[in-house]
Design an enzyme around this catalytic site. Structure first.
Site: not given
Ligand code: XIL
Length: 375
Positions: A159, A264
């Site tokens: 990011e 994701e």
């Molecule tokens: C999220 C997790 O799923 C949660 O458990 C945590 O509280 C916050 O982060 N982008 C990413 C991930 O790269 O690491 C994030 O994961 C979601 C957004």
């Protein structure tokens, strides 16, 4: 239909359904995806220690790769300057190895879930460029080096691009300067020369943001560095982005000579504030019952809509087979999805392929049919 024929058909159908529901596992996604494409799920402690029994049954059968939802982020793994907490990540990697799953590393350099000490100066104020670079190098050497040869690929930087395509104003950028990204890749490459290295972000379907990410990629390549893929997080909504926009994102990354990893994937079915796409963790909203629209279950027509959405998304991935080297879902069952708490805490969300009881949803079936070429 004659009575016996109908009963026979019903028995077969009921047996199939019972088999599918009980095992929650037939047929297996990992056997259906094209050669060269991994299919993964993000796991937390509950999943790898077996507390989440549904996930324990699903993951080894369905998936060929796993990602750690939190265990390898800076905060959890390196909470204090002189203290690492490798135990959860060690268990995660051991779980992946025990089940023959490709383990992914997430994430080395990010502005979220990074403790304040990382950016703090020793005598108060902010750290200098030299101090922060030294901390980054030490962290990457320790974390990547510990799992050298055991973690297939790393999200090196997460990011770093803003919605308009410029570099996000994070402490990394402000303290080190633009070359913090190249430095992170350099340190990761040195710590495990064989691991794949990725740049990872959300909302890359927005052309300005994709252009920003591709500028980073070109900068790395021009500097003689290897980057193996761009990670598109894929935190998408039920209606946005369109399949055409997802298609164009992958095509744009391929045109820059890189593979795409969908790192994701999940699909938010609940209402969001206007213009709130993606996964900016700073955009947390207070709970409002009026936006928790399906507290008691997802209505059938919404299930079907979600199934069509997943089918459309996977059709795009299949179209770009050869360019998409992995698709990872951000969780296993709806019960533990982070979208129950983001961007609004405490809602009941339905973003994944298995329901709260671990039963495959119509969306799972839809993905299977697309992968089989029958939908
Ligand atoms: C999220 C997790 O799923 C949660 O458990 C945590 O509280 C916050 O982060 N982008 C990413 C991930 O790269 O690491 C994030 O994961 C979601 C957004």
């Amino acid at each position: 239909m004659r009575g016996w024929a109908r009963r026979g058909a019903l028995t077969v159908c009921a047996a199939w359904l019972a088999g599918t529901l009980v095992s929650g596992q037939a047929p297996a996604l990992k056997q259906l995806v094209p050669n060269g494409m991994l299919i993964g799920a993000a796991l937390g402690q509950r999943q790898w220690d077996g507390t989440d029994a549904a996930a324990a049954a699903i993951v080894p059968v369905q998936f060929s790769s796993v990602s750690p939802e939190n265990a390898l982020k800076w905060g959890p793994v390196h909470p204090e300057a002189a203290r690492y907490n490798f135990e959860p990540a060690d268990r995660y990697v051991a779980y992946a190895e025990a089940h023959g799953l490709a383990a992914i590393g997430h994430v080395l350099v990010w502005h979220q879930q990074t403790p304040a000490w990382v950016f703090a100066g020793e005598g108060g104020g902010r750290a200098s460029r030299e101090v922060l670079l030294a901390r980054m190098r030490e962290h990457i050497q320790a974390v990547v080096g510990r799992y050298r040869g055991r973690i297939r690929g790393w999200d090196v930087v997460n990011e770093a691009v803003d919605e308009d395509g410029s570099l996000r104003k994070t402490p990394w950028l402000e303290i080190i300067g633009e070359d913090y990204i190249a430095k992170a890749f350099e340190f990761a490459r040195a710590a495990d020369p064989k691991a794949e290295l990725y740049y990872n972000d959300y909302n890359l379907w927005k052309p300005a943001k994709l252009a920003g990410a591709l500028r980073i990629v070109r900068g790395l390549k021009n500097g003689g560095m290897r980057i193996d893929a761009v990670g598109e997080q894929g935190h998408w909504l039920i209606g946005e982005p369109s399949a055409a926009e997802i298609d164009a994102t992958i095509a744009g990354i391929a045109a820059a000579g890189l593979k795409t990893v969908i790192t994701e994937l999940d699909v938010d079915v609940l209402p969001r504030d206007e213009g709130m796409y993606g996964a900016d963790l700073s955009q947390q909203r207070a709970y409002q019952a009026s936006t928790n629209v399906y507290p008691d279950g997802l209505p059938q027509e919404q299930q079907e809509r979600l199934a069509r959405r997943y089918a459309d998304i996977f059709r795009v991935f299949l179209k770009h087979r050869g360019h998409v080297s992995r698709v990872t879902l951000w969780g296993v069952t709806d019960l533990y999805s982070w979208l129950n708490n983001f961007p609004v805490r405490g809602r009941v969300n339905y973003p994944l392929l298995w329901d709260r009881q671990g039963r495959p949803k119509p969306a799972f079936q839809a993905v299977v049919e697309v992968l089989k070429g029958v939908r």
